[in-house]
Write a protein that holds these residues in place. Structure first.
Motif, PDB file in Angstrom:
ATOM      1  N   ASN A 148      41.880  41.232  28.685  1.00  0.00           N
ATOM      2  CA  ASN A 148      41.296  41.418  30.027  1.00  0.00           C
ATOM      3  C   ASN A 148      42.425  41.779  30.985  1.00  0.00           C
ATOM      4  N   SER A 150      42.765  42.310  33.915  1.00  0.00           N
ATOM      5  CA  SER A 150      42.886  41.663  35.227  1.00  0.00           C
ATOM      6  C   SER A 150      43.914  40.535  35.182  1.00  0.00           C
ATOM      7  N   HIS A 151      44.337  40.187  33.956  1.00  0.00           N
ATOM      8  CA  HIS A 151      45.348  39.137  33.791  1.00  0.00           C
ATOM      9  C   HIS A 151      46.680  39.746  33.381  1.00  0.00           C
ATOM     10  N   THR A 257      44.761  33.464  36.559  1.00  0.00           N
ATOM     11  CA  THR A 257      44.706  34.064  37.893  1.00  0.00           C
ATOM     12  C   THR A 257      44.470  32.937  38.910  1.00  0.00           C
ATOM     13  N   PHE A 267      42.890  29.997  36.784  1.00  0.00           N
ATOM     14  CA  PHE A 267      41.626  30.314  36.134  1.00  0.00           C
ATOM     15  C   PHE A 267      41.837  31.014  34.799  1.00  0.00           C
ATOM     16  N   GLN A 269      39.050  32.332  31.694  1.00  0.00           N
ATOM     17  CA  GLN A 269      37.638  32.373  31.296  1.00  0.00           C
ATOM     18  C   GLN A 269      37.406  31.530  30.031  1.00  0.00           C
TER      19      GLN A 269
HETATM   20  C1  NAG Z   1      38.519  39.133  33.415  1.00  0.00           C
HETATM   21  O1  NAG Z   1      39.291  38.282  34.224  1.00  0.00           O
HETATM   22  C2  NAG Z   1      38.788  38.147  35.540  1.00  0.00           C
HETATM   23  C3  NAG Z   1      39.830  37.341  36.307  1.00  0.00           C
HETATM   24  O2  NAG Z   1      40.044  36.089  35.701  1.00  0.00           O
HETATM   25  C4  NAG Z   1      37.441  37.482  35.491  1.00  0.00           C
HETATM   26  O3  NAG Z   1      36.909  37.379  36.800  1.00  0.00           O
HETATM   27  C5  NAG Z   1      36.499  38.310  34.633  1.00  0.00           C
HETATM   28  O4  NAG Z   1      35.279  37.624  34.450  1.00  0.00           O
HETATM   29  C6  NAG Z   1      37.116  38.567  33.264  1.00  0.00           C
HETATM   30  N1  NAG Z   1      36.300  39.548  32.544  1.00  0.00           N
HETATM   31  C7  NAG Z   1      35.788  39.287  31.373  1.00  0.00           C
HETATM   32  C8  NAG Z   1      35.025  40.413  30.726  1.00  0.00           C
HETATM   33  O5  NAG Z   1      35.884  38.218  30.817  1.00  0.00           O
END
Ligand code: NAG
Length: 293
Positions: A148, A150-151, A257, A267, A269
């Motif tokens: 992911n 975003s990390h 995050t 955080f 997931q």
């Molecule tokens: C990816 O990480 C972001 C930030 O922690 C989170 O909001 C998002 O749900 C994650 N996406 C998935 C597909 O797990």
């Protein structure tokens, strides 16, 4: 060499002919690269290796106990069908490092991490931390266990013996505190966490990397290629503080995050199922400028 076997299958009463080729990663397929320099640590996994081999010193080429949470490496490592990376011979197969909700090392609740250390790469006085050494590794994306982006992820790094810093970091994803950097790249950061090179993630091809650490002259140089192509230097030998000894780490360290205390808080997931495929992993002695391309 492939031996194409012709099998006659009887399906629903009708005989059909199929050409059966051994699946990649299971049977002999080799990259065209050749290791030219003396090997210091060979992290290429043998074709005959079984997952349980990763759990003991007698059978693993890595440290069976570090760095992981409660799952053993036989639960962490997978053998995907990914073809052969550039310096893997017919005797080697790729392997995948995965992370899950169990990937909590000691009390580091902020991270999810699973990482390999070469057996023999001691934290102090390791042959990997002197002279001129090049770490080689190839990566392949697993869309079934996608990271992911975003990390921030550390994938390959050399951690100083006092654990206070890393001489270099090979990373992907969103680097915390450096939002100007693109997320969907692999990137090399120097000891000051400054990006010195990056390339887009290719989600289908092997991508091959080599990083030369000159511990005498304190420089860092990056080499790269895609698919089965020869490596090319993509930076010059850049000044970098390589002092402090320590160990190579190979795998996944996913930062959280939403926190300034990344080790302990933040955080992550739930039901995490992520992985990254590795091949062609080894450390070679680059004395006198030797490098396998
Ligand atoms: C990816 O990480 C972001 C930030 O922690 C989170 O909001 C998002 O749900 C994650 N996406 C998935 C597909 O797990």
């Amino acid at each position: 060499m492939h031996h194409t076997t012709v099998l006659a299958l009887v399906l629903g009463g009708a005989a059909i002919l199929v050409s059966a080729r051994p699946p990649h990663g299971i049977h002999a397929v080799a990259g065209s690269g050749t290791v030219k320099c003396p090997l210091v640590f060979d992290g290429r996994v043998k074709t005959a290796t079984v997952l349980e081999d990763f759990d003991s010193y007698a059978t693993s080429i890595f440290n069976p106990d570090y760095v992981r949470g409660k799952d053993k490496f036989s639960q962490i490592i997978k053998f995907p069908e990914a073809g052969s990376a550039r310096f893997d011979t017919e005797a080697h197969k790729p392997f995948e490092v995965t992370i899950s909700d169990n990937s909590i090392f000691q009390t580091q609740k902020g991270f999810r991490r699973a990482g390999l250390q070469f057996q023999g790469d001691t934290n102090s006085g390791s042959p990997g931390s002197s002279g001129i050494k090049t770490i080689h590794f190839s990566l392949k994306w697993d869309s079934q266990r996608a990271l992911n982006l975003s990390h921030e992820y550390l994938n390959v790094w050399h951690e100083a013996g006092d654990y206070s810093s890393n001489q270099f970091n090979f990373e992907t994803g969103a680097i915390l505190g450096q939002s100007s950097l693109s997320r969907d790249t692999y990137k090399v950061l120097d000891r000051k966490n400054k990006q010195i090179w990056s390339t887009a993630i290719d989600k289908t091809a092997w991508q091959n990397f080599a990083i030369t650490l000159n511990f005498d002259k304190n420089t860092l140089q990056v080499y790269y290629s895609k698919g089965d192509d020869p490596l090319k230097s993509v930076t010059s030998a850049l000044s970098n503080d390589n002092s402090g000894g320590g160990q190579y780490q190979i795998g996944i360290l996913k930062k959280p995050t939403g926190t300034s205390d990344v080790v302990n808080a933040g955080f992550q997931q739930k039901n995490l199922n992520e992985g990254l495929i590795y091949g062609s992993l080894f450390l070679e002695d680059s004395a006198a400028g030797c490098i396998s391309l």
